[in-house]
Write a protein that holds these residues in place. Structure first.
Motif, PDB file in Angstrom:
ATOM      1  N   THR A 229       0.829  -1.198   0.000  1.00 31.23           N
ATOM      2  CA  THR A 229       0.000   0.000   0.000  1.00 31.23           C
ATOM      3  C   THR A 229       0.867   1.252   0.000  1.00 31.23           C
ATOM      4  OG1 THR A 229      -0.103   0.137   2.410  1.00 31.23           O
ATOM      5  CG2 THR A 229      -1.770  -1.232   1.307  1.00 31.23           C
ATOM      6  N   ALA A 230       0.271   2.380  -0.350  1.00 32.50           N
ATOM      7  CA  ALA A 230       0.996   3.650  -0.348  1.00 32.50           C
ATOM      8  C   ALA A 230       1.431   4.016   1.065  1.00 32.50           C
ATOM      9  CB  ALA A 230       0.109   4.752  -0.936  1.00 32.50           C
ATOM     10  N   GLU A 231       0.582   3.737   2.043  1.00 32.95           N
ATOM     11  CA  GLU A 231       0.940   4.041   3.440  1.00 32.95           C
ATOM     12  C   GLU A 231       2.152   3.223   3.876  1.00 32.95           C
ATOM     13  OE1 GLU A 231      -0.860   3.743   7.994  1.00 32.95           O
ATOM     14  OE2 GLU A 231      -2.001   2.928   6.296  1.00 32.95           O
ATOM     15  N   TYR A 232       2.166   1.942   3.511  1.00 31.05           N
ATOM     16  CA  TYR A 232       3.300   1.096   3.861  1.00 31.05           C
ATOM     17  C   TYR A 232       4.572   1.614   3.201  1.00 31.05           C
ATOM     18  CZ  TYR A 232       6.467  -2.904   3.992  1.00 31.05           C
ATOM     19  OH  TYR A 232       7.569  -3.703   4.178  1.00 31.05           O
ATOM     20  N   ASN A 233       4.527   1.893   1.922  1.00 26.01           N
ATOM     21  CA  ASN A 233       5.717   2.361   1.198  1.00 26.01           C
ATOM     22  C   ASN A 233       6.224   3.690   1.771  1.00 26.01           C
ATOM     23  OD1 ASN A 233       5.636   0.125  -0.511  1.00 26.01           O
ATOM     24  ND2 ASN A 233       4.360   1.177  -2.029  1.00 26.01           N
TER      25      ASN A 233
END
Length: 577
Positions: free
Chosen positions: A198-202
């Motif tokens: 996900t974008a949050e993880y990255n």
């Protein structure tokens, strides 16, 4: 929370007393600068020089820290010491085993030292952290006149080899083959996938990498770990766990925080930074470069054994100290009394008195002792609820041939990861490469897995490791296994009950200054008492501490210059700014 990389000058808090103590200097950073800056002064008139040098000193523990401090005291004319070791050997957590009386040696404890970092841009940075170990080895070789039975020789340690087999969580070639490290570098699709995409993880992963892989920060640790440690403490990197940092500073969600944290092995930011300063330990492609490592030919026990000619006559084996108590002597002086049981069945304590005690065993051992009441902070550090320790397990299997060095993809040194998460890593020998000789494959597992593996008996643990070798190398491994092995889970060792120190949040900043204050004429010594968590540097720190307590300022300064001077001078000249 910004990365720290500026080496700020630190003020020195000199005591107003005639003889400064180690506690007057920066316990969390460059304490040695303070010692170096003590102005020349006459010896304390209440403690004549000769009397101070004749003080009797007990060194409890014959590991590297206890051996090193004894040699350091000898070098400045302090000879009235005795090493009291519970086991029948010296060396502590340095332990080399020659499996089945062969010439194949397995390191069941310490196994490598970082020498210098090679950056991908061509820059080379020398590590100062373990420089004293190389200095110590050179000194011992000189003292022992390079006699073959005592000589310490360093050889290259190979951390990685392109043909290592990486089977844990990775993909496979179309024909089912396990990828090598070189295969994964060429085709990243074979690598272990990220737990989330996900974008949050990255974003959170990139923010953590910016903190934990910051180049100037890692260089400051490599060049001067003591000042870097002070900077880390000042920037709050001992105040937050990695999970708390992600949740409350970077505002990552719970799921992302857990995914990032469980993929690593560290709880405290400083620990992870220190680990990352040793480049590419796990072979990750995101490293700034590689670390050049060395090990000791025929094992780290060579380092311990080289002390024997210099401690014989002042070394007592087989005395496990059970009690430490402060006493008043007949002339109204103060001393320490150490007591032990003659045997497991004979429970009548025997005792001996010393002017000072240096406790050179980990807190996992002092917790079994009957101790006096120490100050609140020091007492809590020693207690079972205090300073944290971690364990490790190792199993070495002997094979009649080095089959991994043969074939189309030979492996020379480095380690492979089998499909079994419990086994973790399998190390290959770094000596005798490509020779026609037997060889060892070494299983090494630390942390929580080692705590679980303690529940295995020898036979089950060994078979589990052998199964993992077969999973990587095929049935030839089973056919060439000799049946000979060594196994050691450090939680089962009655003289250590641990492998290494792993402080929890805020335990560095709170506890380390307490070790710089002598209580009950006792100094605590070992890798758990120093920011570096290194045996030899902690020995120097405690030796200087004792000399200052004795009023032997000149000796303390001389010892300080001898062991830290090689790079204190460099800092003074501005080479490490």
């Amino acid at each position: 929370m910004k990365p720290f990389h500026l080496l700020l000058p630190l003020g020195l808090a000199l005591s107003t007393t005639a003889t400064p103590k180690l506690q007057d200097f920066d316990a969390l950073g460059a304490w040695f600068d303070g010692v170096n800056s003590i102005p020349p002064s006459p010896n304390n008139p209440t403690t004549p020089h000769s009397e101070a040098k004749n003080a009797s000193i007990a060194i409890v523990g014959g590991g590297i820290s206890g051996l090193a401090i004894a040699l350091m005291l000898d070098s400045v004319g302090i000879y009235n010491w005795e090493i009291i070791e519970a086991s029948d050997r010296v060396g502590g957590r340095n332990r080399t085993k020659f499996v089945a009386n062969s010439s194949e040696w397995a390191e069941m404890g310490a196994m490598r030292l970082p020498v210098r970092a090679h950056y991908t841009d061509g820059e080379v940075v020398e590590y100062t952290d373990h420089a004293m170990v190389f200095q110590l080895a050179a000194l011992l070789n000189d003292l022992n006149h390079n006699a073959p039975q005592w000589r310490i020789d360093f050889i290259p340690w190979i951390q990685h080899h392109p043909n290592e087999l990486l089977a844990l969580g990775t993909g496979r070639h179309p024909d089912g083959r396990i990828p090598t490290r070189a295969d994964i570098a060429q085709d990243p699709r074979l690598d272990t996938p990220s737990p989330m995409s996900t974008a949050e993880y990255n974003r959170s992963r990139a923010q953590m990498d910016a903190l934990l892989l910051h180049k100037e920060t890692l260089q400051s640790i490599q060049r001067d770990v003591w000042r870097a440690h002070r900077q880390a403490m000042d920037h709050g990197l001992d105040d937050w766990s990695e999970q708390a940092t992600m949740r409350h500073v970077l505002h990552a969600g719970q799921n992302v925080t857990d995914a990032i944290w469980t993929a690593g092995d560290y709880d405290v930011l400083w620990d992870d930074l220190y680990h990352n300063a040793n480049f590419a330990l796990d072979g990750s492609a995101g490293s700034h470069g590689t670390t050049e490592w060395m090990c000791i030919d025929r094992g780290f026990s060579r380092l311990s054994h080289a002390f024997l000619p210099h401690v014989r006559g002042r070394l007592t084996l087989g005395h496990k100290i059970r009690k430490l108590e402060p006493i008043i002597t007949r002339d109204d002086g103060r001393a320490t009394r150490l007591s032990w049981y003659p045997s497991v069945r004979n429970r009548t304590l025997e005792s001996k008195d010393y002017d000072y005690t240096i406790m050179a065993v980990p807190f996992t051992m002092t917790r079994f002792m009957d101790l006096p009441a120490f100050s609140s902070v020091l007492g809590r550090a020693i207690s079972e609820a205090g300073l944290r320790f971690r364990s490790a397990c190792k199993v070495a299997l002997l094979f009649s041939e080095r089959f991994w060095e043969h074939g189309a993809r030979p492996i020379w040194g480095g380690f492979s990861t089998p499909p079994s998460a419990a086994v973790g890593t399998l190390y290959y020998p770094v000596y005798g490469l490509n020779e026609s000789r037997p060889g060892l494959i070494m299983h090494y597992r630390g942390g929580d897995w080692s705590d679980r593996l303690v529940s295995f008996g020898d036979e089950e643990h060994v078979q589990t490791v052998l199964d993992a070798v077969v999973a990587l190398h095929g049935e030839q491994a089973m056919e060439l296994y000799t049946g000979d092995y060594e196994r050691l889970c450090w939680l089962q060792d009655e003289y250590t009950a641990t492998s290494w120190c792993r402080p929890d949040v805020e335990q560095h900043r709170l506890y380390i200054p307490a070790y710089h204050r002598m209580e009950h004429r006792t100094i605590f010594l070992g890798e758990h008492t120093a920011p570096t968590h290194a045996w030899v540097s902690s020995a120097l720190q405690s030796a200087v501490q004792l000399l200052l307590e004795l009023g032997l300022v000149d000796e303390a300064k001389r010892l300080n210059r001898q062991w830290m001077g090689r790079w204190i001078d460099s800092i003074d000249r501005g080479l490490l700014r």
